[in-house]
Structures are given as C-alpha cells and as structure tokens.
Design an enzyme around this catalytic site. Structure first.
Site, PDB file in Angstrom:
ATOM      1  N   HIS A  36       3.594  24.677  20.911  1.00  0.00           N
ATOM      2  CA  HIS A  36       4.626  23.998  21.711  1.00  0.00           C
ATOM      3  C   HIS A  36       4.849  22.575  21.186  1.00  0.00           C
ATOM      4  O   HIS A  36       5.973  22.105  21.075  1.00  0.00           O
ATOM      5  CB  HIS A  36       4.183  23.869  23.180  1.00  0.00           C
ATOM      6  CG  HIS A  36       4.095  25.156  23.922  1.00  0.00           C
ATOM      7  ND1 HIS A  36       2.906  25.660  24.388  1.00  0.00           N
ATOM      8  CD2 HIS A  36       5.050  26.041  24.305  1.00  0.00           C
ATOM      9  CE1 HIS A  36       3.127  26.797  25.027  1.00  0.00           C
ATOM     10  NE2 HIS A  36       4.420  27.058  24.995  1.00  0.00           N
ATOM     11  N   LYS A 149       7.413  33.561  17.319  1.00  0.00           N
ATOM     12  CA  LYS A 149       6.422  34.540  17.784  1.00  0.00           C
ATOM     13  C   LYS A 149       7.109  35.529  18.734  1.00  0.00           C
ATOM     14  O   LYS A 149       6.895  36.725  18.667  1.00  0.00           O
ATOM     15  CB  LYS A 149       5.233  33.874  18.491  1.00  0.00           C
ATOM     16  CG  LYS A 149       4.179  34.921  18.865  1.00  0.00           C
ATOM     17  CD  LYS A 149       2.950  34.315  19.436  1.00  0.00           C
ATOM     18  CE  LYS A 149       3.118  33.958  20.887  1.00  0.00           C
ATOM     19  NZ  LYS A 149       3.293  35.137  21.778  1.00  0.00           N
ATOM     20  N   ARG A 187      -1.688  32.781  26.206  1.00  0.00           N
ATOM     21  CA  ARG A 187      -2.557  33.868  26.639  1.00  0.00           C
ATOM     22  C   ARG A 187      -3.889  33.887  25.878  1.00  0.00           C
ATOM     23  O   ARG A 187      -4.845  34.504  26.332  1.00  0.00           O
ATOM     24  CB  ARG A 187      -1.864  35.217  26.451  1.00  0.00           C
ATOM     25  CG  ARG A 187      -0.740  35.438  27.429  1.00  0.00           C
ATOM     26  CD  ARG A 187      -0.242  36.873  27.359  1.00  0.00           C
ATOM     27  NE  ARG A 187       0.547  37.203  28.526  1.00  0.00           N
ATOM     28  CZ  ARG A 187       1.845  36.972  28.640  1.00  0.00           C
ATOM     29  NH1 ARG A 187       2.497  36.419  27.666  1.00  0.00           N
ATOM     30  NH2 ARG A 187       2.492  37.302  29.749  1.00  0.00           N
TER      31      ARG A 187
END
Ligand code: PAF
Length: 279
Positions: A36, A149, A187
């Site tokens: 990010h 991704k 995750r």
C-alpha cells in the site's frame, strides 16, 4: 494529515482545494503494508495531494466470517500514513457509506466479472464496483492507484470507469512482494507460521509455470501446476488459469499477438491467497 469520517467534511475540504489541484487516490481496506505504501508514495510523486480511504467494505465479502476476521489496525495504519506524508485519510463507517441499506448495485462488466474470482466469490465484484464508484464520487480523484495483485479487480475497475465515463485515470501498479516472493496482502498476517514459511512455494510455482509456458502448451502447464499443488501438503489450489490479460478469457490456443497472465487462488488453511504473473 487530515482525517475525515464524514462524506460532507471530506467533500468540503476537497471543494476548498485550489482549482486544478491534482488528487491521487489510493482506496484501501486498511491493515496497510509496504505494498500500500508504495502505491501512496507513487501517488504522492504524481499528484499535488494524496487521499487514502480506509474502509472494510461489507458488500464485497461473500463470507461473513471473512469480513469479521479481516484485520483491522486503524492506529498503526494512521501512523504509517503519516510516515509517508499522506495528506487526507477518509475513514467512513458502513452507516456513512450505505446508510441503512448495505447492498451493492448490479454491474455489467462485459463478462470480466464471471471469470476466475467471479466463479468463486458470488457478488464480490458488484461489491467492489459499488464502493469504488461511491468513493470516486466522493473523492473526485485525478488518478487512482490499484495493485496488480488483484488484477481482475483492476480490469473491472478500468471497465467501470470506461462504461460510466468517469473522469479518473486508473494507474496499475506492480505487485509488491516480500523478499521470499510472497505477494504482499493484508491477509498474510493471518497465516500460521507453518503456512507463512511455506508460502514462497506459490510464487516459485508461478515463475516455473512462466518458464514452461515459453515452450509448452497451456494445458500441459496447467496440469503441471495442478500436480505441484496436489503434491504439496499445506496448500489447496482453488484454481489456476492462464487467461488473456484484457478479456480475462481462458486461453484456448496460444497466440503470439495476445498477452497472457497466469492466475491462481489457493487456500493456506482457511486463508485464501491470490497471485498472478505476466507470461
Ligand atoms: O483492493 C482492495 O483493497 C479493495 O477491494 C478496494 C479496492 C479498496 C475496495 O474496497
């Protein structure tokens, strides 16, 4: 860094910006990681100001359990955002975004939504389309940044922008990987130590598939990948597909004019990971 939770307040702030200010936007669901931050740093370089949203969007989760367990780390997220000089953070509640009706709009993404993730996560892309469109309307970005991704998500958002004539340029950003090759994802923090240590196997297999695709036919490569996962004691492959980058349609016959990508989703225990590689 300014933090707004209300739509009216962020809109007021954006209205007050000098005319012509370019806004780089990075929508997130929080649990921020270096991937990010790389999007935010790029947005910072390419725009006058950067807006980041943190919102765990309920309508894109097909499993309630996944929504409940999605990591929420707002304090460390805000510190990280300060450290990269983010200008504005938008942290609305579900009530603020959806009022009393937490439902998504139905979209037609010209079939992109029926491939891969769409086969396994009912309603997921309607949820993504709904929130991203709402956020674009609130933030009015000049450019918005999305990681490759989630390549299918990226193509779907580009399609939504095109079909709705939205004035925002979508900027695809390379997948950011851990040193051992695991694609960065919020995750990953939920993986057991055992799964985390074994996880480089996923990207290693994708890289080998890419090499094989240079000389072998697609079906053989697909079979090889499926076998590699069958042999692995810790991962359960949900799908492996080789598809055209633009249409996301599964490859039929290899064609030199087309650009292909290999995509997979895999369960590491009950954590579902996705990854892809350009072929
Ligand atoms: O990729 C994500 O984190 C989410 O799908 C997004 C784009 C922020 C929409 O909720």
């Amino acid at each position: 860094m300014l933090v707004f939770a209300k739509i009216k307040s962020i809109q007021q702030k954006i209205k007050e910006l000098p005319k012509g200010t370019s806004i780089g936007f990075v929508p997130t669901m929080g649990a921020l990681h270096k991937g990010h931050l790389s999007l935010i740093e790029r947005a910072k370089r390419e725009n006058d100001i950067v807006v980041v949203s943190i919102f765990v969007n309920p309508t894109q989760f097909d499993k309630q359990e996944d929504l409940i367990n999605y990591p929420k780390t707002i304090d460390s997220d805000l510190s990280l955002l300060k450290s990269v000089f983010c200008d504005i953070v938008f942290t609305p509640t579900a009530q603020e975004i959806y009022a009393n009706s937490i439902v998504s709009t139905s979209f037609n993404f010209d079939g992109l939504e029926h491939q891969m993730e769409g086969k396994f996560r009912t309603g997921h892309f309607d949820g993504v389309g709904t929130i991203v469109k709402k956020l674009f309307e609130i933030v009015t970005p000049t450019k918005a940044y999305f990681g490759e991704k989630d390549f299918q998500q990226l193509q779907i958002i580009k399609k939504m922008v095109e079909k709705n004539h939205l004035h925002v340029k979508i900027i695809p950003c390379d997948i950011f990987r851990e040193e051992d090759g695991l694609a960065m994802s919020s995750r990953n923090t939920r993986l057991t130590n055992e799964h985390r240590s074994a996880a480089p196997f996923i990207y290693k297999t994708l890289k080998e598939a890419k090499i094989k695709f240079g000389t072998e036919n697609a079906l053989d490569v697909i079979q090889w990948v499926e076998n590699e996962f069958k042999k692995h004691p810790l991962f359960e492959l949900e799908y492996f597909e080789i598809a055209d980058e633009d249409t996301l349609l599964t490859i039929k016959n290899k064609n030199k004019q087309q650009k292909y990508r290999a995509f997979l989703a895999v369960f590491a225990g009950n954590i579902r990971l996705i990854d892809n590689i350009s072929l």
